[in-house]
Design a protein around this motif. Sequence first.
Motif, PDB file in Angstrom:
ATOM      1  N   ALA A  41      -3.052   3.771  -2.787  1.00 16.25           N
ATOM      2  CA  ALA A  41      -2.963   2.879  -3.948  1.00 16.25           C
ATOM      3  C   ALA A  41      -2.480   1.522  -3.455  1.00 16.25           C
ATOM      4  O   ALA A  41      -1.581   1.441  -2.610  1.00 16.25           O
ATOM      5  CB  ALA A  41      -1.998   3.435  -4.979  1.00 16.25           C
ATOM      6  N   ARG A  42      -3.103   0.451  -3.970  1.00 15.90           N
ATOM      7  CA  ARG A  42      -2.703  -0.917  -3.627  1.00 15.90           C
ATOM      8  C   ARG A  42      -2.009  -1.531  -4.843  1.00 15.90           C
ATOM      9  O   ARG A  42      -2.541  -1.489  -5.954  1.00 15.90           O
ATOM     10  CB  ARG A  42      -3.918  -1.763  -3.242  1.00 15.90           C
ATOM     11  N   PHE A  43      -0.837  -2.108  -4.606  1.00 15.98           N
ATOM     12  CA  PHE A  43      -0.061  -2.703  -5.682  1.00 15.98           C
ATOM     13  C   PHE A  43       0.126  -4.200  -5.434  1.00 15.98           C
ATOM     14  O   PHE A  43       0.287  -4.636  -4.279  1.00 15.98           O
ATOM     15  CB  PHE A  43       1.328  -2.056  -5.776  1.00 15.98           C
ATOM     16  N   ARG A  44       0.132  -4.958  -6.522  1.00 20.22           N
ATOM     17  CA  ARG A  44       0.416  -6.390  -6.462  1.00 20.22           C
ATOM     18  C   ARG A  44       1.920  -6.601  -6.510  1.00 20.22           C
ATOM     19  O   ARG A  44       2.613  -6.049  -7.369  1.00 20.22           O
ATOM     20  CB  ARG A  44      -0.262  -7.115  -7.619  1.00 20.22           C
ATOM     21  N   ILE A  98       0.853  -1.191   0.000  1.00 15.39           N
ATOM     22  CA  ILE A  98       0.000   0.000   0.000  1.00 15.39           C
ATOM     23  C   ILE A  98       0.880   1.230   0.000  1.00 15.39           C
ATOM     24  O   ILE A  98       1.899   1.280   0.706  1.00 15.39           O
ATOM     25  CB  ILE A  98      -0.915   0.015   1.239  1.00 15.39           C
ATOM     26  N   ALA A  99       0.501   2.222  -0.772  1.00 16.22           N
ATOM     27  CA  ALA A  99       1.262   3.465  -0.836  1.00 16.22           C
ATOM     28  C   ALA A  99       0.316   4.652  -0.752  1.00 16.22           C
ATOM     29  O   ALA A  99      -0.780   4.636  -1.316  1.00 16.22           O
ATOM     30  CB  ALA A  99       2.071   3.526  -2.129  1.00 16.22           C
ATOM     31  N   ASP A 151       4.177   0.658   2.422  1.00 14.78           N
ATOM     32  CA  ASP A 151       4.243  -0.361   3.466  1.00 14.78           C
ATOM     33  C   ASP A 151       3.387  -1.557   3.073  1.00 14.78           C
ATOM     34  O   ASP A 151       2.641  -1.512   2.092  1.00 14.78           O
ATOM     35  CB  ASP A 151       3.754   0.195   4.809  1.00 14.78           C
ATOM     36  N   VAL A 152       3.524  -2.622   3.847  1.00 22.12           N
ATOM     37  CA  VAL A 152       2.660  -3.797   3.687  1.00 22.12           C
ATOM     38  C   VAL A 152       1.335  -3.503   4.378  1.00 22.12           C
ATOM     39  O   VAL A 152       1.200  -2.511   5.103  1.00 22.12           O
ATOM     40  CB  VAL A 152       3.325  -5.057   4.281  1.00 22.12           C
ATOM     41  N   ASP A 153       0.367  -4.375   4.186  1.00 24.85           N
ATOM     42  CA  ASP A 153      -0.935  -4.220   4.846  1.00 24.85           C
ATOM     43  C   ASP A 153      -0.981  -5.189   6.028  1.00 24.85           C
ATOM     44  O   ASP A 153      -1.537  -6.287   5.944  1.00 24.85           O
ATOM     45  CB  ASP A 153      -2.068  -4.500   3.859  1.00 24.85           C
TER      46      ASP A 153
END
Length: 423
Positions: free
Chosen positions: A123-126, A90-91, A150-152
Amino acid sequence: MRLPTALLLAASLLLTGPGASAQIGLPSVRLPDPTQTLPPLPSIGAEPLATVDDMLAGLRLDRIATLLRQNPDRVELDERGEPAVRAVLIASGIDDAMVSRAAGEGFALLHREHIEGLGLDLARFRVPDGRSLGRARKQLAKLLPDAEVDVDNLYFASGGNAAAGHAPLSAALAATSGAGTAALGLIDGGVAAHPSVAGRVEQRGFATGAPAPSRHGTAVASLLIGEGSVRGSAPGARLLAADVYGVDPVGGSASAIARALGWLVQNGVAVTTISLVGPDNKLLAIAVTRAQQRGMLIVAAVGNDGPAAPPAYPASYRGVFAVTGVDTKGRALPEAGRALHVDFAAPGEAVLAATGVAGTDRMRGTSFAAPLVAGRLARRYPAPAVDRIGPAIAGLVLEARDIGKRGRDKIYGHGLICGTCGR
């Protein structure tokens, strides 16, 4: 001396306004399966401290191992050994150019959202195949130096009763009847329609299948606003409850908690209880900061992994009221964490709470101490107003009964609040 301390706190708080860039300086306060909360510890007080610490450390590792074993396709560990949503980063502070840059290096955009109330864009990235969360986080942070990446991470309940988890109950949800505003907020599992809270709880879900009533969420809610057979520290008040678990194995995530905070801020909640614990996380820290800047006071449990465990968050964030639990003799629970600071103590053993539509039980853990402090705070701070934070805190400090070492100390903070509550 207590009075000068309170006045100094009040003065320092009044210097911090809604536009401040740092968190408000207050006095220095998970998962949908009951097996993922700490088991009962009825005889822990009789064990030598080193043995207790070892036991608690083992329980924490077992809890994480069980979560991974049951949900290998949904959960993985970050480089600190903390559980998080698998293959997702997540950013915040992201623009279109950053999204394109990330895509060019294999980080596919999954979703973008704006959290109303906090003014926060995410924004969520794979994560590209074959990369660990830790490695991917470092790569994306280097690629996007102007963003917070960071991670979620996932957050656990801080109640010590194994049955007090977030597993959905086969019960009706509590609801509201009539008009009215709520000074109190809760981020936890869903709340069942127990008579002690009936007609005074508005709920919203922030996970799959949420809101869904849970034993833990119901217990914490009843200790906030319960009246009748279960009496909370703010009896008769109204409550906004955000269910961040539902039926989702990756419920209780940092992103779910951030969205829940946004909803509560939007609805004018003044004091929010979070009886959940986990690691430091950039997204969660930003969300807490922005809620505080808008006048919200956050009360959080210090957790039940013991004083030797890593600091628990969100309780360890600056400006959050960190609450520990005491037993029936006024001693700190041996399993209570310390966070980076402890502000207040409240009953955390044999606390009478609602556990379903009709049931009650005696609960143990810092989860059940935090709402007792939050309810008392909300009586002094019924609406978000930064200029009223100082007097509210000063009043709560004066209300606290000094226990432990004279004056404020690292174990009990300013002292015991609501000492007869839940008895």
